[in-house]
Write an enzyme that holds these catalytic residues in place. Structure first.
Site, short mmCIF file in Angstrom:
data_model
loop_
_atom_site.label_atom_id
_atom_site.label_comp_id
_atom_site.label_asym_id
_atom_site.label_seq_id
_atom_site.Cartn_x
_atom_site.Cartn_y
_atom_site.Cartn_z
N ASN A 207 0.85 -1.20 0.00
CA ASN A 207 0.00 0.00 0.00
C ASN A 207 0.88 1.24 0.00
O ASN A 207 2.11 1.13 0.01
CB ASN A 207 -0.98 -0.02 1.18
CG ASN A 207 -0.24 -0.05 2.50
OD1 ASN A 207 0.45 0.89 2.86
ND2 ASN A 207 -0.36 -1.15 3.22
N ASP A 275 -4.65 -6.00 5.19
CA ASP A 275 -5.69 -6.79 5.86
C ASP A 275 -5.68 -8.25 5.40
O ASP A 275 -6.18 -9.11 6.10
CB ASP A 275 -7.07 -6.18 5.57
CG ASP A 275 -7.24 -4.86 6.31
OD1 ASP A 275 -6.71 -4.76 7.44
OD2 ASP A 275 -7.86 -3.94 5.75
N LYS A 337 -14.34 2.22 15.10
CA LYS A 337 -13.11 1.43 15.03
C LYS A 337 -12.40 1.43 16.39
O LYS A 337 -11.88 0.41 16.83
CB LYS A 337 -12.19 2.03 13.97
CG LYS A 337 -11.30 1.04 13.26
CD LYS A 337 -10.56 1.69 12.10
CE LYS A 337 -11.09 1.28 10.76
NZ LYS A 337 -10.32 1.83 9.64
N1 CTP Z 1 -4.16 -2.48 12.08
C1 CTP Z 1 -3.40 -3.50 12.59
N2 CTP Z 1 -3.42 -4.73 12.00
C2 CTP Z 1 -4.17 -4.95 10.92
C3 CTP Z 1 -4.95 -3.92 10.38
C4 CTP Z 1 -4.92 -2.69 10.97
O1 CTP Z 1 -2.69 -3.28 13.59
N3 CTP Z 1 -4.16 -6.16 10.37
C5 CTP Z 1 -4.17 -1.19 12.79
C6 CTP Z 1 -3.54 -0.04 12.03
O2 CTP Z 1 -2.16 0.09 12.35
C7 CTP Z 1 -4.34 1.13 12.56
C8 CTP Z 1 -5.72 0.54 12.81
O3 CTP Z 1 -5.52 -0.85 12.96
O4 CTP Z 1 -3.85 1.59 13.80
C9 CTP Z 1 -6.76 0.79 11.78
O5 CTP Z 1 -6.28 0.47 10.50
P1 CTP Z 1 -7.19 0.72 9.22
O6 CTP Z 1 -6.45 0.29 8.01
O7 CTP Z 1 -7.75 2.11 9.26
O8 CTP Z 1 -8.43 -0.20 9.50
P2 CTP Z 1 -8.68 -1.71 9.32
O9 CTP Z 1 -8.63 -2.38 10.63
O10 CTP Z 1 -7.76 -2.25 8.27
O11 CTP Z 1 -10.17 -1.70 8.84
P3 CTP Z 1 -10.79 -1.22 7.43
O12 CTP Z 1 -9.71 -1.49 6.40
O13 CTP Z 1 -11.97 -2.08 7.28
O14 CTP Z 1 -11.11 0.22 7.56
#
Ligand code: CTP
Length: 407
Positions: A207, A275, A337
């Protein structure tokens, strides 16, 4: 840091951990000199200590060479702090009695500098009334005691007596050296950058995260006096000098590195963790063939690092901060979240249009259970400073004192 520490290593199975303490202090630019007792030399060698500290190791009170080179009085006065790591029950008893029958005890008696000790011993020895009396006396004498942890001991028994975590010891020494920095004595972990999940040997899912924000946070924490570990995904950004850096590639590696770095007082999950990962990455480069449809790639979910750390039953950090990258209904999504991940605070970025990734600047909403604040059009370094202020305000109320100062 233009400071120096004298480490006294006494006889305990935990003596090997002093090697890691030396390495970590050197990383923080602390000059380290070691005194090794006879007992200590049964567990670590002068060569290991000299190699890691980059200085001669002293052990003999009556060595003509050592006395002419340095001398026990200079050794005891020329360093900014003395730390006994590990401190055996015998050395503790000697300190109480004011004995001076070897170089280590003589140095401790002759010093006018702050002294920290990190005891390590069998739990029955730790609980013995003699040790209790001795420690009470050392506290009265102004010695700082870094309490041992409870758990499985080298002798096979379970109880208190295990040398404190290296992080706790390093934080205590740095706290002593840095004096009044606001986060001195606290330990912090920051995740940063993207993760890359392999598709085949040349392709990956990644990303746009640059790592700039996470690096700025690690730097700000270190400048405020915290002992910082930065776990970063692949990035071309320069790495902060004052943090302990662990470089990883995948989400699973990032989680493992974070778990291994715990316990910490503060965790900030700033990484843009993928993810999903490819269930079984292809062993060979995928080739495109005429008239064949593109390959199907099966994805599986990656572990959620922020949620895992926020919901730990033991070792849950005192403060866990997450970030939220959102493209719509930013604040509402980020509030949800924060609750679903179980973190204390969340910082929401509007990443629609891609204007945050790789940029020096950002706009964010800071969200806590008690309410939110808009942080508009600021640099990532300013965001880090704003968060530092929040952390400084948070800690005096939540933490009485760093662990080693409680006694
Ligand atoms: N995060 C994490 N581990 C993952 C995914 C996210 O630790 N596998 C953490 C990121 O570092 C951040 C927070 O969770 O502090 C939110 O990440 P974000 O990408 O905004 O959200 P997601 O949990 O991935 O959810 P979505 O993509 O559905 O918005």
């Amino acid at each position: 840091m233009n400071k120096s520490a004298l480490l006294i290593i006494t006889g305990s199975i935990a003596a090997y951990k002093s090697l890691d303490v030396i390495r970590r202090l050197r990383e923080r630019d602390v000059r380290v000199t070691c005194v090794l007792t006879k007992g200590g030399a049964e567990f670590v060698t002068p060569l290991s200590l000299a190699s890691l500290s980059g200085n001669p190791v002293y052990s003999d009170l009556f060595s003509l060479k050592d006395e002419t080179e340095m001398g026990h009085i200079r050794l005891s006065r020329e360093n900014d702090v003395i730390a006994v790591i590990p401190a055996s029950a015998d050395m503790i008893a000697k300190m109480v009695a004011g004995r001076a029958d070897d170089l280590a005890s003589t140095t401790l008696l002759a010093t006018d500098k702050p002294v920290l000790i990190a005891p390590a011993m069998n739990s029955k020895m730790w609980e013995h009334p003699a040790t209790r009396r001795n420690l009470a006396q050392l506290r009265k004498d102004g010695i700082h005691i870094i309490e041992p942890d409870a758990g499985a001991l080298a002798c096979g028994e379970i109880g208190q007596g295990r040398l404190a975590e290296v992080d706790t010891i390093v934080a205590a020494i740095i706290h002593q050296l840095e004096g009044d920095k606001p986060l001195a004595g606290l330990t912090a972990l920051v995740t940063s950058g993207p993760t890359y999940e392999a598709i085949d040997p040349v392709r990956f899912i990644g990303n746009k995260s640059s790592g700039k924000q996470g690096h700025a946070l690690a730097e700000a924490l270190a400048q405020a006096g915290a002992s910082v570990t930065l776990v970063t995904g692949p990035t071309s950004e320069g790495l902060p000098k004052e943090a302990d850096i662990i470089q990883v590639t995948t989400a699973e590696e990032m989680l493992e590195a974070c778990k291994a770095a715990l316990p910490k007082d503060i965790v900030i999950c700033c990484a843009a963790v993928s993810d999903w990962r490819v269930k079984t990455p292809f062993a060979q480069k995928l080739k495109k063939r005429a008239n064949e449809s593109p390959p199907a790639i099966e994805l599986v979910a990656n572990p959620d690092i922020l949620r895992t750390i926020s919901t730990l039953k033991t070792k849950r950090p005192k403060l866990v901060v997450g970030f939220a990258a959102e493209t719509q209904t930013v604040q509402k999504n980020a509030e949800a979240k924060r609750i679903s991940k179980g973190c204390d605070w969340i910082i929401a970025n509007d990443v629609s249009g891609g204007q945050v990734f790789g940029s020096e600047n950002t706009s964010a909403v800071f969200i806590a259970a008690s309410g939110s604040e808009q942080w508009k059009n600021i640099s990532k370094k300013e965001l880090a400073q704003k968060l530092m202020q929040k952390i400084m305000d948070y800690f005096p109320a939540k933490v009485v004192k760093p662990k080693w100062k409680q006694s």
